[in-house]
Design a protein around this motif. Sequence first.
Motif, PDB file in Angstrom:
ATOM      1  N   MET A   1       0.719  -1.252  -0.068  1.00 54.87           N
ATOM      2  CA  MET A   1      -0.173   0.041   0.104  1.00 54.87           C
ATOM      3  C   MET A   1       0.657   1.440   0.074  1.00 54.87           C
TER       4      MET A   1
ATOM      5  N   TRP B   1      -0.170   0.779  -6.167  1.00 50.81           N
ATOM      6  CA  TRP B   1      -1.735   0.776  -5.388  1.00 50.81           C
ATOM      7  C   TRP B   1      -2.477   1.981  -5.587  1.00 50.81           C
TER       8      TRP B   1
ATOM      9  N   LYS C   1      -6.005   2.371  -7.761  1.00 52.20           N
ATOM     10  CA  LYS C   1      -7.203   2.844  -7.434  1.00 52.20           C
ATOM     11  C   LYS C   1      -7.569   3.847  -8.536  1.00 52.20           C
TER      12      LYS C   1
ATOM     13  N   GLN D   1      -8.045  -1.904   6.048  1.00 53.15           N
ATOM     14  CA  GLN D   1      -7.605  -0.631   5.669  1.00 53.15           C
ATOM     15  C   GLN D   1      -7.817  -0.642   3.959  1.00 53.15           C
ATOM     16  N   MET D   2      -7.030  -1.826   3.546  1.00 56.91           N
ATOM     17  CA  MET D   2      -7.250  -2.093   1.875  1.00 56.91           C
ATOM     18  C   MET D   2      -8.484  -2.055   1.551  1.00 56.91           C
TER      19      MET D   2
ATOM     20  N   ASP E   1     -11.317  -0.817   2.954  1.00 61.33           N
ATOM     21  CA  ASP E   1     -12.087   0.259   2.943  1.00 61.33           C
ATOM     22  C   ASP E   1     -11.666   1.315   2.097  1.00 61.33           C
ATOM     23  N   GLU E   2     -10.443   1.130   1.589  1.00 62.79           N
ATOM     24  CA  GLU E   2      -9.928   2.531   0.507  1.00 62.79           C
ATOM     25  C   GLU E   2     -10.445   1.798  -0.712  1.00 62.79           C
TER      26      GLU E   2
ATOM     27  N   ALA F   1     -14.147   2.666  -0.939  1.00 64.12           N
ATOM     28  CA  ALA F   1     -14.527   4.202  -1.099  1.00 64.12           C
ATOM     29  C   ALA F   1     -14.401   4.688  -2.657  1.00 64.12           C
ATOM     30  N   LEU F   2     -13.857   3.888  -3.537  1.00 59.79           N
ATOM     31  CA  LEU F   2     -13.873   4.321  -4.860  1.00 59.79           C
ATOM     32  C   LEU F   2     -15.092   4.739  -5.545  1.00 59.79           C
TER      33      LEU F   2
END
Length: 471
Positions: free
Chosen positions: A329, A334, A338, A372-373, A375-376, A379-380
């Motif tokens: 990350m 990464w 995204k 965390q990964m 969640d990120e 959120a996209l």
Amino acid sequence: MRKSILLCASVLLCVAAQAQTARKLTVNLTPDGAANIQVFLPQNPTGRAIVGCPGGGYSHLSMQNEGTDWVDYFNDQGIAYCVLTYRMPKGDRSLPMSDAQNAIRTVRDSAEAWRVNPYDVGIMGFSAGGHLASTTATHAPIEARPDFQILFYPVISMIERETHKGSVVGFLGDGRRDGKLVDSFTNYKQVRRHQTPPAFIVMAGDDRAVPPLTNGLPYYVALRKAGVPAAMHIYPAGGHGFGFRSSFAYHDQMLAELSAWLKGIKAPAATARRVACVGNSITDGYGIDMADVQGYPAQLQQILGPGYCVRNFGVSGRTLLNHGDRPYMKEKAWAEAKAFNPDIVVVKLGTNDSKPRNWDKYGKEFAADLQQMVDELKALPAKPAIYLCCPIASETSRSAGRDDQIRDSVVVAGIIPAIQKAAKENSIEVIDLHPLINPKSDMMQRDGIHPTDKGAGVIAKAVADAIGGKQ
């Protein structure tokens, strides 16, 4: 009467020669119009588009021979062609770089109106324009990066002793004395696995202005080493700057070879669902020759077909753990995964986390880092469907030192349960790859860690089955 007949015939021939171009327009890329693209749209579009960058040593532009003379050739094949007028850098490299990137963005933004496939936009460049094209291919952010590149006698190096000095002076200005800056725009040093697009390179062996041995050739070698598909044609004679001139002895042969190469490029459909493959060396395709053709993401693309656009964002040696020795990350891959705004994400991490230096010190953080990964990704804007892969089985890495040993026992007892728990808590599907590949079979390389192309095919099929691809 004879003159009238000849005049009419001449008019008819001109109309026929231009018949494949349905529409021409000019789009300004800067408010003052100093940078623009002349857009030539074909009557029978295939969806493919090419942005052309004429050469001129970063001091002027060869707009005909290396620009508009190519219109009929491309439009006749149903390819939209956009001739770029870019600003001369005069030492400010950001000017032509931003112009080229904005040209790619403009074509993609206009995809629906111009009947262009946003996943099939290439760039072509000649001489210094070839440097601009290869710079766009190696340096541009993902949304402005072309899907393929065509380079004619390209300036690739910014090292004065091995390239065209005028191009170096124009592009870098006083920065040409900065060795780090020179290296960063010597583009054979900037090829990136899975991110630099396929290339078609044309040169003449007797080119004395831009020596092939220190420009186009090392660029091809770098592409090949990175597993990026590339074709290179070095004709015995022709010098520099032949462009579209029919006087070039190999003109017809060159066009035929370029046409064949273009036909060989298979692009996803304009409506394709975007698939991001996130992972370590197994996703990257470590040890597999031509990983962009034989690695698991490449084979996944072949199975799924044109309804999907699969991209490989794997980086060798990386961990899911943010305090691991090489955290994924924190990698550019990464951020690019995204930025790709995928509809589907396949995460295959955890193998390197099993090393003593990682798991024994930071294993308790694995669940939080995985969350965390997730969640990120959630959120996209595309709100992607996420698939978590259990790592494939492996043998303890015998060649590594004790702290660097991959341990399948840790994968089974610690990492897989953590992945399954995260999947349940987030209503995410798990793809269990662990039992699919025997580490001692021909599906695995001799190290017992990385799959062969055959093993990569097994992974690809399992992933395709999970996300509903064609069998």
